[in-house]
Design a protein around this motif. Structure first.
Motif, PDB file in Angstrom:
ATOM      1  N   UNK A   1      39.353 -26.701  73.584  1.00 24.18           N
ATOM      2  CA  UNK A   1      40.033 -25.415  73.578  1.00 24.18           C
ATOM      3  C   UNK A   1      39.843 -24.794  74.948  1.00 24.18           C
ATOM      4  N   UNK A   2      40.516 -23.682  75.203  1.00 23.17           N
ATOM      5  CA  UNK A   2      40.312 -22.983  76.460  1.00 23.17           C
ATOM      6  C   UNK A   2      38.874 -22.484  76.524  1.00 23.17           C
ATOM      7  N   UNK A   3      38.307 -22.491  77.722  1.00 16.79           N
ATOM      8  CA  UNK A   3      36.916 -22.071  77.877  1.00 16.79           C
ATOM      9  C   UNK A   3      36.690 -20.667  77.325  1.00 16.79           C
ATOM     10  N   UNK A   4      37.666 -19.790  77.479  1.00 20.39           N
ATOM     11  CA  UNK A   4      37.520 -18.412  77.009  1.00 20.39           C
ATOM     12  C   UNK A   4      37.449 -18.312  75.495  1.00 20.39           C
ATOM     13  N   UNK A   5      37.936 -19.330  74.785  1.00 19.40           N
ATOM     14  CA  UNK A   5      37.960 -19.303  73.316  1.00 19.40           C
ATOM     15  C   UNK A   5      36.639 -19.772  72.719  1.00 19.40           C
TER      16      UNK A   5
ATOM     17  N   UNK B   1      32.365 -28.898  63.382  1.00 15.92           N
ATOM     18  CA  UNK B   1      32.370 -29.314  64.783  1.00 15.92           C
ATOM     19  C   UNK B   1      33.104 -28.265  65.604  1.00 15.92           C
ATOM     20  N   UNK B   2      32.537 -27.939  66.759  1.00 19.40           N
ATOM     21  CA  UNK B   2      33.163 -26.973  67.656  1.00 19.40           C
ATOM     22  C   UNK B   2      33.958 -27.691  68.742  1.00 19.40           C
ATOM     23  N   UNK B   3      35.115 -27.158  69.124  1.00 18.47           N
ATOM     24  CA  UNK B   3      35.840 -27.748  70.253  1.00 18.47           C
ATOM     25  C   UNK B   3      35.105 -27.458  71.559  1.00 18.47           C
ATOM     26  N   UNK B   4      35.167 -28.391  72.486  1.00 21.20           N
ATOM     27  CA  UNK B   4      34.558 -28.214  73.804  1.00 21.20           C
ATOM     28  C   UNK B   4      35.530 -27.469  74.717  1.00 21.20           C
TER      29      UNK B   4
END
Length: 289
Positions: A101-105, A134-137
């Motif tokens: 995902x976007x870093x800001x998210x 699981x979290x997106x990087x």
């Protein structure tokens, strides 16, 4: 020359949930119909969003397998758990894919797996979601390459949450809008105030400025079209404006619901509206105390 891209959309219909507020109208609590999008080239594919329950994600797995494409990437448009809790199931089926995902998210996604939020999600979907999602990087940059085609990630800011991103596919004149646009469904306004709602309208206008031919909403009625962007984006803005006006004229959550149902009674998932109405008057009580 790279092969043309292809877009497929899978919509999971409304489903019963364990509602946390009392009904304010006919029907039972349901979760809104939700979409995922698969953008594919000749061999590879990118999935946008991952849904929430084991069953939902299992249907996505079967759907992707039926295409015969190699899933390289799963992109998550924003941090709400109903868009990424399905990652456990999908990555188990496609272990070579990356979830980003976007870093800001990332911070909001991390917040969704906190004990407080997991308590909410488990109450709504008991036994239906991973114990440890699981979290997106964080994506490196703002472009995903798919066989030489650029999928552009644009952080538009506020939608039903912030930050919210969209995926713009110039070669297809398409926008995968996440929850920035809704299509035929009551919008999630429970976590907004007036300022955020006006910012949401500005976010929709950023999509309009791209002049897309296709807009895929993260929550859309199963029968709604994706090739009518003027209606999709215009109705998303109109709903917010009507909500603001109806809220200013209402003295209770029930009155707000009644006013909005007169204006938008044909939309799917009224439970989303009931939740928003309760939240608005809870906010007012807190502000007055």
């Amino acid at each position: 020359m790279s092969s043309p891209l292809h877009l497929d959309v899978l919509v999971i219909a409304y489903k019963p949930i364990a509602g946390l507020i009392a009904p304010m109208g006919a029907g039972k609590p349901t979760w809104p119909a939700s979409s995922v999008s698969l953008i594919s080239g000749e061999q590879d594919a990118v999935l946008i969003d991952a849904l929430i329950t084991f069953d939902d994600a299992g249907r996505v797995v079967d759907w992707i397998r039926a295409t015969g494409k190699n899933l390289t990437t799963i992109y998550i448009t924003h941090g709400h758990g109903d868009h990424f809790f399905g990652l456990n199931t999908i990555l188990d089926a496609f272990p070579n894919a990356r979830a980003v995902t976007a870093a800001a998210v990332v911070p909001e996604a991390q917040g969704q797996v906190s004990p407080g939020y997991m308590g909410f999600w488990n109450a709504v979907f008991p036994g239906q979601i991973p114990e440890h999602p699981i979290l997106p990087a964080a994506l490196d940059g703002d472009v995903i390459d798919l066989e030489g085609h650029e999928l552009s990630i644009i952080n538009v800011g506020q939608a039903d949450t912030a930050p919210s991103t969209i995926v713009y596919i110039p070669d297809m004149d398409a926008v995968i809008a996440g929850d920035v646009a809704y299509n035929g469904i009551h919008q999630w306004l429970a976590q907004t105030d007036h300022q955020k709602r006006m910012q949401w309208i500005a976010s929709v206008e950023k999509i309009e400025a791209l002049n897309p031919r296709i807009v895929v909403a993260g929550h859309k009625d199963p029968h709604a079209r994706d090739d009518d962007p003027a209606t999709i984006l215009g109705s998303t803005k109109t709903y917010i404006r009507d909500f603001n006006r109806s809220l200013s004229e209402s003295h209770s959550a029930q009155e707000l619901v009644d006013k909005m149902m007169v204006l938008h009674g044909g939309l799917g998932n009224p439970y989303t509206l009931w939740t928003a109405a309760q939240a608005m008057f809870e906010q007012a009580q807190v502000a007055a105390s």
